[in-house]
Each structure stands twice: as structure tokens, then as C-alpha cells.
Scaffold this motif. Structure first.
Motif, short mmCIF file in Angstrom:
data_model
loop_
_atom_site.label_atom_id
_atom_site.label_comp_id
_atom_site.label_asym_id
_atom_site.label_seq_id
_atom_site.Cartn_x
_atom_site.Cartn_y
_atom_site.Cartn_z
N PRO A 262 3.78 13.44 -2.14
CA PRO A 262 4.52 14.14 -2.47
C PRO A 262 5.68 13.60 -3.36
N CYS A 263 6.08 14.47 -4.35
CA CYS A 263 7.05 13.99 -5.48
C CYS A 263 7.68 15.16 -6.28
N LYS A 264 8.53 15.05 -6.90
CA LYS A 264 9.28 16.11 -7.59
C LYS A 264 8.64 16.16 -9.17
N HIS A 265 8.42 14.98 -9.48
CA HIS A 265 7.75 14.73 -10.70
C HIS A 265 6.88 13.54 -10.91
N SER A 266 5.65 13.65 -11.30
CA SER A 266 4.94 12.58 -11.73
C SER A 266 4.52 12.66 -13.24
N GLU A 267 3.94 11.07 -13.48
CA GLU A 267 3.64 10.97 -14.70
C GLU A 267 2.58 9.70 -14.84
N ASP A 268 1.65 9.71 -15.58
CA ASP A 268 0.65 8.66 -15.83
C ASP A 268 0.93 7.89 -17.05
N TRP A 269 1.30 6.42 -16.89
CA TRP A 269 1.39 5.86 -18.20
C TRP A 269 0.47 5.27 -19.09
N LEU B 275 0.98 -1.43 0.01
CA LEU B 275 0.12 -0.09 0.05
C LEU B 275 0.94 1.23 -0.01
N LEU B 276 0.30 2.36 -0.26
CA LEU B 276 1.00 3.69 -0.36
C LEU B 276 1.76 3.99 0.95
N THR B 277 1.07 3.39 2.13
CA THR B 277 1.85 3.60 3.46
C THR B 277 3.00 2.72 3.43
N ASP B 278 3.24 1.93 2.71
CA ASP B 278 4.62 1.06 2.70
C ASP B 278 5.47 1.62 2.09
N ILE B 279 5.47 2.74 1.26
CA ILE B 279 6.45 3.45 0.48
C ILE B 279 7.02 4.70 1.35
N PRO B 280 8.16 5.11 1.08
CA PRO B 280 8.53 6.39 1.63
C PRO B 280 7.81 7.50 1.48
N GLU B 281 7.61 8.36 2.45
CA GLU B 281 6.65 9.52 2.35
C GLU B 281 6.90 10.48 1.26
N GLU B 282 8.26 10.87 1.01
CA GLU B 282 8.74 11.66 -0.20
C GLU B 282 9.47 10.73 -1.16
N ILE B 283 9.11 10.94 -2.53
CA ILE B 283 9.71 10.02 -3.53
C ILE B 283 9.98 11.56 -4.63
N ASP B 284 11.04 11.13 -5.30
CA ASP B 284 11.46 11.76 -6.70
C ASP B 284 10.46 11.67 -7.85
N ILE B 285 10.16 10.32 -8.20
CA ILE B 285 9.33 10.32 -9.42
C ILE B 285 8.13 9.32 -8.89
N LEU B 286 6.95 9.76 -9.51
CA LEU B 286 5.63 9.02 -8.92
C LEU B 286 5.05 8.68 -10.40
N VAL B 287 5.03 7.61 -10.76
CA VAL B 287 4.41 6.81 -11.99
C VAL B 287 3.15 6.36 -11.64
N THR B 288 2.17 6.63 -12.10
CA THR B 288 0.78 5.92 -12.12
C THR B 288 0.68 5.10 -13.27
N MET B 289 -0.01 4.04 -13.30
CA MET B 289 -0.27 3.07 -14.25
C MET B 289 -1.37 3.33 -15.22
N GLY B 290 -2.25 4.15 -14.93
CA GLY B 290 -3.45 4.38 -15.75
C GLY B 290 -4.51 3.85 -15.08
N CYS B 291 -4.82 4.02 -13.71
CA CYS B 291 -5.83 3.56 -12.98
C CYS B 291 -6.90 3.85 -13.06
N ASN B 292 -7.27 5.03 -13.63
CA ASN B 292 -8.81 5.60 -13.93
C ASN B 292 -9.39 5.67 -12.69
N VAL B 293 -8.58 6.37 -11.56
CA VAL B 293 -9.04 6.83 -10.67
C VAL B 293 -8.14 7.89 -10.14
#
Length: 133
Positions: A90-97, A66-84
Motif C-alpha cells: 500500500p502506497c500513495k505513489h510508486s515508480e520503477d527505476w 524483507l517487506l515484512t520488516d518495513i511499515p505496512e503503509e508507505i507514501d512512496i514505493l520505488v522498485t529498482m527494476g527487479c524484472n519480477v
């Protein structure tokens, strides 16, 4: 210094797990890799594990996180196309694939997703190495 990257989808049972597997195999020199989901799920999809094994990536020890299992701050967040709408991370860069979820479909769909994810992970690694991310 390695960039912290998190691959996120709803269940963390297929696409984000594949991305984690590829990123650890191909980018461990520049990435600190995590994956997570927004909802609990009992296991990584067996077909996802199978097709990654075919490509030489062992995900047999992976489990949904779950999200609670990863560090609170990351550099790059990649979402997979969840449709949600994903919760704020918190991140420096995010993108959706924008990847289709192959779950429930034939093994060929999992293989196609695996190959698309590999290409996208390779591109992400190159952007990090070039200092773009």
C-alpha cells in the motif's frame, strides 16, 4: 511531516541498499527511509558497501530486510527494476527505476550504479520538497 519511502528489489543486497544509504544521507530532513527485498539474502554485497564507502556513505551496518520488516503503509514505493512483479505494498505513489543489477560484475558497474542511484535519489528528494510527491 516526513514522507515514508521504501526502496524495494529482490534481495535487498545492492541497489535498494544504495538508495537507502543515499536517501538517509541526503534526504533525512524530508524522508523516513526504508529498503526491503522480496526474498531472503545473507548479506549486502561487499562491492556495494565498498563503493558507497568510497562516496562517503557508510553501509557497513546494513543488512538485507524483507517487506515484512518495513511499515505496512508507505507514501512512496520505488522498485529498482527487479524484472519480477513485486507484491502489493500500500502506497500513495510508486515508480520503477529500471536499474540493471551490477551483481557478479566488475567494481566499475557498482560505481556506475551508485552514481545513477544518487542522481535518482536527489531527484526524488527535490520532487518531495516541491510537494509533487
Amino acid at each position: 511531516m516526513k514522507k515514508k519511502v521504501a526502496f524495494v528489489c529482490v534481495h535487498n543486497s545492492c541497489r535498494s541498499q544504495m538508495a537507502e544509504g543515499w536517501a538517509k544521507k541526503l534526504g533525512s530532513d524530508v524522508l523516513e527511509v526504508y529498503s526491503a527485498g522480496t526474498e531472503e539474502y545473507p548479506e549486502v554485497k561487499p562491492k556495494a558497501v565498498q563503493v558507497m564507502e568510497e562516496a562517503g556513505v557508510d553501509m557497513s551496518e546494513h543488512h538485507p530486510k524483507l517487506l515484512t520488516d518495513i511499515p505496512e503503509e508507505i507514501d512512496i514505493l520505488v522498485t529498482m527494476g527487479c524484472n519480477v512483479v513485486c507484491p502489493y505494498v500500500p502506497c500513495k505513489h510508486s515508480e520503477d527505476w529500471g536499474l540493471e543489477d551490477p551483481s557478479g560484475g566488475p567494481i566499475e558497474g557498482f560505481r556506475e550504479t551508485r552514481d545513477i542511484v544518487k542522481k535518482k535519489v536527489e531527484e526524488l528528494i527535490q520532487r518531495v520538497k516541491r510537494g509533487e510527491l
